[in-house]
Enzyme design. Structure first.
Site, PDB file in Angstrom:
ATOM      1  N   ASP A  52       0.845  -1.204   0.000  1.00 16.23           N
ATOM      2  CA  ASP A  52       0.000   0.000   0.000  1.00 16.23           C
ATOM      3  C   ASP A  52       0.874   1.245   0.000  1.00 16.23           C
ATOM      4  OD1 ASP A  52      -2.824   1.171   0.477  1.00 16.23           O
ATOM      5  OD2 ASP A  52      -1.606   2.159   2.011  1.00 16.23           O
ATOM      6  N   TYR A  57       2.796  10.266  -0.056  1.00 15.45           N
ATOM      7  CA  TYR A  57       3.811   9.765   0.881  1.00 15.45           C
ATOM      8  C   TYR A  57       5.198  10.135   0.353  1.00 15.45           C
ATOM      9  CZ  TYR A  57       0.019   6.823   2.787  1.00 15.45           C
ATOM     10  OH  TYR A  57      -1.150   6.367   3.329  1.00 15.45           O
ATOM     11  N   TYR A 202      -5.795   0.683   8.398  1.00 17.74           N
ATOM     12  CA  TYR A 202      -4.504   1.384   8.444  1.00 17.74           C
ATOM     13  C   TYR A 202      -4.097   1.705   9.870  1.00 17.74           C
ATOM     14  CZ  TYR A 202      -6.353   6.370   8.316  1.00 17.74           C
ATOM     15  OH  TYR A 202      -6.930   7.597   8.549  1.00 17.74           O
ATOM     16  N   LEU A 205      -0.688  -0.923  13.845  1.00 16.62           N
ATOM     17  CA  LEU A 205       0.124  -0.893  15.076  1.00 16.62           C
ATOM     18  C   LEU A 205      -0.003   0.455  15.785  1.00 16.62           C
ATOM     19  CD1 LEU A 205       3.408  -2.692  13.926  1.00 16.62           C
ATOM     20  CD2 LEU A 205       1.453  -3.644  15.181  1.00 16.62           C
ATOM     21  N   GLY A 278       3.160  -0.828   8.845  1.00 10.61           N
ATOM     22  CA  GLY A 278       4.136   0.134   8.331  1.00 10.61           C
ATOM     23  C   GLY A 278       5.565  -0.172   8.740  1.00 10.61           C
ATOM     24  N   ARG A 280       9.534  -0.498   8.255  1.00  7.45           N
ATOM     25  CA  ARG A 280      10.462   0.198   7.351  1.00  7.45           C
ATOM     26  C   ARG A 280      11.880  -0.341   7.400  1.00  7.45           C
ATOM     27  NH1 ARG A 280      10.851   6.354   9.332  1.00  7.45           N
ATOM     28  NH2 ARG A 280      10.417   6.107  11.548  1.00  7.45           N
ATOM     29  N   GLN A 284      12.118  -5.633  11.075  1.00  4.82           N
ATOM     30  CA  GLN A 284      10.824  -5.376  11.721  1.00  4.82           C
ATOM     31  C   GLN A 284       9.763  -6.374  11.265  1.00  4.82           C
ATOM     32  OE1 GLN A 284      10.198  -1.173  10.877  1.00  4.82           O
ATOM     33  NE2 GLN A 284      10.777  -0.624  12.962  1.00  4.82           N
TER      34      GLN A 284
HETATM   35  N1  LIG Z   1      -5.387   6.049   4.082  1.00  8.14           N
HETATM   36  C1  LIG Z   1      -4.852   6.801   4.995  1.00  8.14           C
HETATM   37  O1  LIG Z   1      -5.291   7.937   5.227  1.00  8.14           O
HETATM   38  C2  LIG Z   1      -3.711   6.246   5.793  1.00  8.14           C
HETATM   39  C3  LIG Z   1      -3.279   6.889   6.969  1.00  8.14           C
HETATM   40  C4  LIG Z   1      -2.237   6.300   7.689  1.00  8.14           C
HETATM   41  C5  LIG Z   1      -1.650   5.119   7.239  1.00  8.14           C
HETATM   42  N2  LIG Z   1      -2.073   4.542   6.089  1.00  8.14           N
HETATM   43  C6  LIG Z   1      -1.466   3.278   5.566  1.00  8.14           C
HETATM   44  O2  LIG Z   1      -1.338   2.343   6.613  1.00  8.14           O
HETATM   45  C7  LIG Z   1       0.038   1.957   6.738  1.00  8.14           C
HETATM   46  C8  LIG Z   1       0.362   1.591   8.159  1.00  8.14           C
HETATM   47  O3  LIG Z   1       0.100   2.658   9.030  1.00  8.14           O
HETATM   48  P1  LIG Z   1       1.228   3.532   9.678  1.00  8.14           P
HETATM   49  O4  LIG Z   1       2.481   3.351   8.876  1.00  8.14           O
HETATM   50  O5  LIG Z   1       0.678   4.870   9.904  1.00  8.14           O
HETATM   51  O6  LIG Z   1       1.398   2.959  11.118  1.00  8.14           O
HETATM   52  P2  LIG Z   1       1.690   1.543  11.807  1.00  8.14           P
HETATM   53  O7  LIG Z   1       1.823   0.448  10.850  1.00  8.14           O
HETATM   54  O8  LIG Z   1       0.657   1.437  12.852  1.00  8.14           O
HETATM   55  O9  LIG Z   1       3.061   1.865  12.525  1.00  8.14           O
HETATM   56  C9  LIG Z   1       4.223   2.104  11.805  1.00  8.14           C
HETATM   57  C10 LIG Z   1       5.396   2.182  12.739  1.00  8.14           C
HETATM   58  O10 LIG Z   1       5.455   1.036  13.574  1.00  8.14           O
HETATM   59  C11 LIG Z   1       6.782   0.746  13.906  1.00  8.14           C
HETATM   60  N3  LIG Z   1       7.046  -0.671  13.703  1.00  8.14           N
HETATM   61  C12 LIG Z   1       6.690  -1.449  12.651  1.00  8.14           C
HETATM   62  N4  LIG Z   1       7.112  -2.713  12.831  1.00  8.14           N
HETATM   63  C13 LIG Z   1       7.776  -2.735  14.014  1.00  8.14           C
HETATM   64  C14 LIG Z   1       8.457  -3.739  14.743  1.00  8.14           C
HETATM   65  N5  LIG Z   1       8.556  -5.004  14.298  1.00  8.14           N
HETATM   66  N6  LIG Z   1       8.999  -3.395  15.927  1.00  8.14           N
HETATM   67  C15 LIG Z   1       8.915  -2.130  16.396  1.00  8.14           C
HETATM   68  N7  LIG Z   1       8.299  -1.134  15.738  1.00  8.14           N
HETATM   69  C16 LIG Z   1       7.725  -1.430  14.559  1.00  8.14           C
HETATM   70  C17 LIG Z   1       7.665   1.585  12.997  1.00  8.14           C
HETATM   71  O11 LIG Z   1       8.191   2.674  13.734  1.00  8.14           O
HETATM   72  P3  LIG Z   1       9.741   3.013  13.746  1.00  8.14           P
HETATM   73  O12 LIG Z   1      10.350   2.585  12.446  1.00  8.14           O
HETATM   74  O13 LIG Z   1       9.787   4.456  13.998  1.00  8.14           O
HETATM   75  O14 LIG Z   1      10.262   2.208  14.891  1.00  8.14           O
HETATM   76  C18 LIG Z   1       6.705   2.142  11.991  1.00  8.14           C
HETATM   77  O15 LIG Z   1       7.069   3.405  11.536  1.00  8.14           O
HETATM   78  C19 LIG Z   1       0.791   3.175   6.174  1.00  8.14           C
HETATM   79  O16 LIG Z   1       2.136   2.888   5.853  1.00  8.14           O
HETATM   80  C20 LIG Z   1      -0.076   3.513   4.999  1.00  8.14           C
HETATM   81  O17 LIG Z   1       0.183   2.614   3.936  1.00  8.14           O
HETATM   82  C21 LIG Z   1      -3.108   5.076   5.375  1.00  8.14           C
END
Ligand SMILES: NC(=O)c1ccc[n+]([C@@H]2O[C@H](COP(=O)([O-])OP(=O)(O)OC[C@H]3O[C@@H](n4cnc5c(N)ncnc54)[C@H](OP(=O)(O)O)[C@@H]3O)[C@@H](O)[C@H]2O)c1
Length: 343
Positions: A52, A57, A202, A205, A278, A280, A284
């Site tokens: 996604d 972004y 979305y 985490l 998400g 990166r 992870q």
């Molecule tokens: N449609 C929309 O409006 C919208 C809005 C938000 C998100 N999204 C989509 O949803 C996706 C996911 O949401 P998100 O990226 O906001 O948040 P998320 O997946 O809830 O959290 C992402 C953060 O979690 C941490 N993380 C991930 N795996 C980990 C692990 N194994 N251990 C420790 N920390 C870990 C990382 O932080 P660190 O690297 O800083 O440690 C990463 O930056 C986005 O990338 C995007 O594609 C869509």
């Protein structure tokens, strides 16, 4: 890896999707390109087939990285979900889902993604200054032209989806959904179930809060949105961390799992859902192996609800992420983005 069919399309995809907002760097304190490419490839090697992304972004950067990572043999192994309808100018993001804007935006996305078709094309945020049917009709035209395979919306209400669905075959919706952000349960999720839509959840985490890594000492760099995310501010932050500690205990004692695995499994056990994760850095993704092959039973779900109710006395929604409702006055017609000024 568990699979799901997206709405009434003929796309089948993994129920864990790699979210690439953080990979774009913008609002996440920057990103490392080589590491981002390795993360995308590691995800695909481990069975994640849904990627996604969105033009906004990193102002094109995330899509470019996805395109690079998938070039030379991986494109046909994955489903690319990207978005449309957020434009930017001089660093300011605004909503624009006018037909002319969609037509120019898709060409930019196809180029950056190095592909000739987008599997799932999603309207990023509702645009209140454009008639909904104009947006829907344009996406339906793109589907018929073969430029996209399925249509989704993001951050839409059930009423907006209903209106949109009269003009386009809607297959998916992408709302915020995780253990701490459950507003969709009051409308979007039941609507999706009733209408055969797939829910791309979305922030599964909760921007890393549910990873188990956060502590009172955690600090964020540069433009990282967690500096202003209300959940990460005292005194509320302590409430969320206390909930994570209790969830960690529950995950370990009941299932022998990490809280990260519990959080993703919980999203998958709520209905026709996909969890967008998400990550990166490649490492992870290691907990991927922990997510399949088990379920959270009803008693544990009730226990989770009790933990949330007693720990988080002052909950807050993810509304801080919404772009402004109105376009800047200077934007009269759909324009191409001023990439150099904002990247
Ligand atoms: N449609 C929309 O409006 C919208 C809005 C938000 C998100 N999204 C989509 O949803 C996706 C996911 O949401 P998100 O990226 O906001 O948040 P998320 O997946 O809830 O959290 C992402 C953060 O979690 C941490 N993380 C991930 N795996 C980990 C692990 N194994 N251990 C420790 N920390 C870990 C990382 O932080 P660190 O690297 O800083 O440690 C990463 O930056 C986005 O990338 C995007 O594609 C869509």
């Amino acid at each position: 890896m568990e699979q799901i069919v997206i709405g009434s399309s003929n796309l089948t995809t993994s129920r864990i999707g790699l979210g690439t907002w953080a990979i774009g760097g913008w609002m996440w304190g920057g990103s490392d390109e080589a590491q981002s490419i390795s993360t995308i490839r590691a995800a695909v090697e481990r069975g994640v087939t849904l990627i996604d992304t969105a033009p906004v972004y990193g102002f094109g950067h995330s899509e470019e990285i996805v395109g690079k990572a998938l070039a030379h043999g991986l494109r046909d192994k994955v489903q690319i979900a990207t978005k449309v309808g957020l434009a930017w100018r001089n660093g300011a993001v605004y909503r624009d889902s006018r037909p002319q804007r969609i037509r120019s935006e898709i060409e930019d996305s196809l180029k950056r993604l190095r592909t000739d078709v987008i599997d799932l094309y999603q309207v990023h945020w509702p645009d209140y200054e454009t008639a909904l049917d104009e947006t829907a009709r344009t996406l339906e035209e793109l589907r018929r032209e073969g430029k996209i395979r399925a249509i989704g919306v993001s951050n839409y209400s059930p009423e907006q989806m209903n209106a949109f669905g009269a003009y386009a075959r809607l297959d998916a919706v992408q709302p915020p959904y995780n253990l701490f952000e459950r507003e969709v349960e009051d409308g979007v999720l039941p609507y999706a179930v009733r209408n055969g839509l797939t829910v791309l959840s979305y922030g599964a985490l909760c921007r890393g809060l549910l990873s188990g890594r956060m502590t009172p000492q955690s600090r964020f760099e540069g433009d990282d949105l967690r500096k202003v995310d209300p959940k990460f501010q005292a005194p509320r932050y302590a409430q969320y961390l206390a909930a994570v500690e209790e969830l960690k205990r529950l995950a370990r004692e009941r299932y022998g799992k990490s809280v990260l695995a519990l959080a993703l499994r919980w999203v998958l056990d709520q209905g026709p859902t996909i969890a967008l994760w998400g990550a990166r850095r490649p490492e992870q993704l290691e907990p991927l192996a922990e997510i399949d092959g088990w379920h959270i039973d009803e008693a544990a779900k009730r226990e989770i609800d009790a933990i949330l109710a007693r720990s988080i006395t002052d909950p807050v929604s993810p509304a801080f992420m919404a772009p402004p409702l109105k376009r800047p006055k200077t934007v009269a017609v759909a324009t191409r983005d001023d990439i150099t000024a904002t990247a």
